[in-house]
Motif scaffolding. Structure first.
Motif, PDB file in Angstrom:
ATOM      1  N   LYS A  28      -1.750 -14.749   7.407  1.00 46.93           N
ATOM      2  CA  LYS A  28      -0.451 -14.992   6.786  1.00 46.93           C
ATOM      3  C   LYS A  28       0.361 -15.791   7.792  1.00 46.93           C
ATOM      4  O   LYS A  28       0.413 -15.451   8.967  1.00 46.93           O
ATOM      5  N   ILE A  29       1.001 -16.841   7.305  1.00 46.70           N
ATOM      6  CA  ILE A  29       1.727 -17.758   8.179  1.00 46.70           C
ATOM      7  C   ILE A  29       3.161 -17.890   7.695  1.00 46.70           C
ATOM      8  O   ILE A  29       3.412 -17.987   6.499  1.00 46.70           O
ATOM      9  N   HIS A  30       4.086 -17.899   8.645  1.00 44.80           N
ATOM     10  CA  HIS A  30       5.481 -18.238   8.329  1.00 44.80           C
ATOM     11  C   HIS A  30       5.962 -19.202   9.414  1.00 44.80           C
ATOM     12  O   HIS A  30       5.933 -18.870  10.600  1.00 44.80           O
ATOM     13  N   THR A  71      -2.856   0.608  11.303  1.00 49.02           N
ATOM     14  CA  THR A  71      -4.134   0.312  10.675  1.00 49.02           C
ATOM     15  C   THR A  71      -4.018   0.325   9.161  1.00 49.02           C
ATOM     16  O   THR A  71      -4.861  -0.206   8.478  1.00 49.02           O
ATOM     17  N   ARG A  72      -2.956   0.948   8.655  1.00 51.44           N
ATOM     18  CA  ARG A  72      -2.742   0.975   7.212  1.00 51.44           C
ATOM     19  C   ARG A  72      -1.368   0.404   6.894  1.00 51.44           C
ATOM     20  O   ARG A  72      -0.414   0.568   7.643  1.00 51.44           O
ATOM     21  N   LYS A  73      -1.295  -0.270   5.760  1.00 49.15           N
ATOM     22  CA  LYS A  73      -0.034  -0.852   5.311  1.00 49.15           C
ATOM     23  C   LYS A  73       1.039   0.224   5.145  1.00 49.15           C
ATOM     24  O   LYS A  73       2.203   0.009   5.466  1.00 49.15           O
ATOM     25  N   SER A  74       0.638   1.407   4.677  1.00 47.38           N
ATOM     26  CA  SER A  74       1.605   2.486   4.462  1.00 47.38           C
ATOM     27  C   SER A  74       2.246   2.932   5.781  1.00 47.38           C
ATOM     28  O   SER A  74       3.422   3.298   5.807  1.00 47.38           O
ATOM     29  N   ASP A  75       1.492   2.882   6.891  1.00 42.71           N
ATOM     30  CA  ASP A  75       2.058   3.239   8.196  1.00 42.71           C
ATOM     31  C   ASP A  75       3.125   2.229   8.612  1.00 42.71           C
ATOM     32  O   ASP A  75       4.174   2.593   9.138  1.00 42.71           O
ATOM     33  N   ARG A  76       2.844   0.951   8.379  1.00 39.52           N
ATOM     34  CA  ARG A  76       3.810  -0.093   8.709  1.00 39.52           C
ATOM     35  C   ARG A  76       5.067   0.076   7.857  1.00 39.52           C
ATOM     36  O   ARG A  76       6.178  -0.032   8.347  1.00 39.52           O
ATOM     37  N   LYS A  77       4.894   0.347   6.570  1.00 41.12           N
ATOM     38  CA  LYS A  77       6.044   0.539   5.679  1.00 41.12           C
ATOM     39  C   LYS A  77       6.917   1.693   6.155  1.00 41.12           C
ATOM     40  O   LYS A  77       8.141   1.592   6.157  1.00 41.12           O
ATOM     41  N   LYS A  78       6.292   2.788   6.560  1.00 44.22           N
ATOM     42  CA  LYS A  78       7.047   3.951   7.048  1.00 44.22           C
ATOM     43  C   LYS A  78       7.860   3.591   8.292  1.00 44.22           C
ATOM     44  O   LYS A  78       9.009   3.995   8.434  1.00 44.22           O
ATOM     45  N   LEU A 103       8.459 -10.510   5.424  1.00 47.88           N
ATOM     46  CA  LEU A 103       7.571  -9.372   5.203  1.00 47.88           C
ATOM     47  C   LEU A 103       8.363  -8.069   5.261  1.00 47.88           C
ATOM     48  O   LEU A 103       8.165  -7.169   4.446  1.00 47.88           O
ATOM     49  N   VAL A 104       9.291  -7.971   6.213  1.00 44.80           N
ATOM     50  CA  VAL A 104      10.145  -6.780   6.300  1.00 44.80           C
ATOM     51  C   VAL A 104      10.911  -6.610   4.994  1.00 44.80           C
ATOM     52  O   VAL A 104      10.953  -5.533   4.404  1.00 44.80           O
ATOM     53  N   SER A 105      11.508  -7.687   4.518  1.00 46.25           N
ATOM     54  CA  SER A 105      12.279  -7.649   3.276  1.00 46.25           C
ATOM     55  C   SER A 105      11.399  -7.216   2.107  1.00 46.25           C
ATOM     56  O   SER A 105      11.783  -6.363   1.306  1.00 46.25           O
TER      57      SER A 105
END
Length: 112
Positions: A28-30, A71-78, A103-105
């Motif tokens: 993913k690039i920004h 390692t999981r998207k859910s961990d990053r979201k939390k 991505l944060v948004s």
């Protein structure tokens, strides 16, 4: 005579970012040409990596690399939600986690 800051063009930054992204899977690039910065995220060897790239002048590009501790998207979201709840702005969260503000948004909007 007025001082005029000359910004480097984004071609060198784009080239560097695309070469880096080509080495990663699911990248993913920004790119923010106005600021002369970019973020690249991707997977290599089963690990998630994030890069923050900054073009300081016409020839100097610096890179900061971090291995993603999530390692999981859910961990990053939390973690994003936790940082947002303690008062950090989206740009501060992005900088702290070495991810893009967009991505944060997106992840915050997924939560609410």
């Amino acid at each position: 005579m007025e001082n005029v800051e000359i910004k480097p063009d984004g071609e060198l930054l784009k080239k560097f970012v695309l070469e880096l992204a080509a080495k990663l899977q699911n990248n993913k690039i920004h790119i923010d040409e106005f600021q002369g910065t970019a973020t690249v995220q991707g997977i290599k060897g089963g690990k998630i990596f994030s890069f923050f790239i900054e073009q300081r002048d016409f020839t100097d590009i610096s890179t900061t690399n971090t291995e993603d501790k999530f390692t999981r998207k859910s961990d990053r979201k939390k973690e994003i939600k936790r940082l947002y709840q303690i008062g950090l702005k989206q740009t501060e969260i992005a900088r702290k986690l070495n991810i893009s503000q967009s991505l944060v948004s997106k992840l915050l909007n997924d939560e609410y």
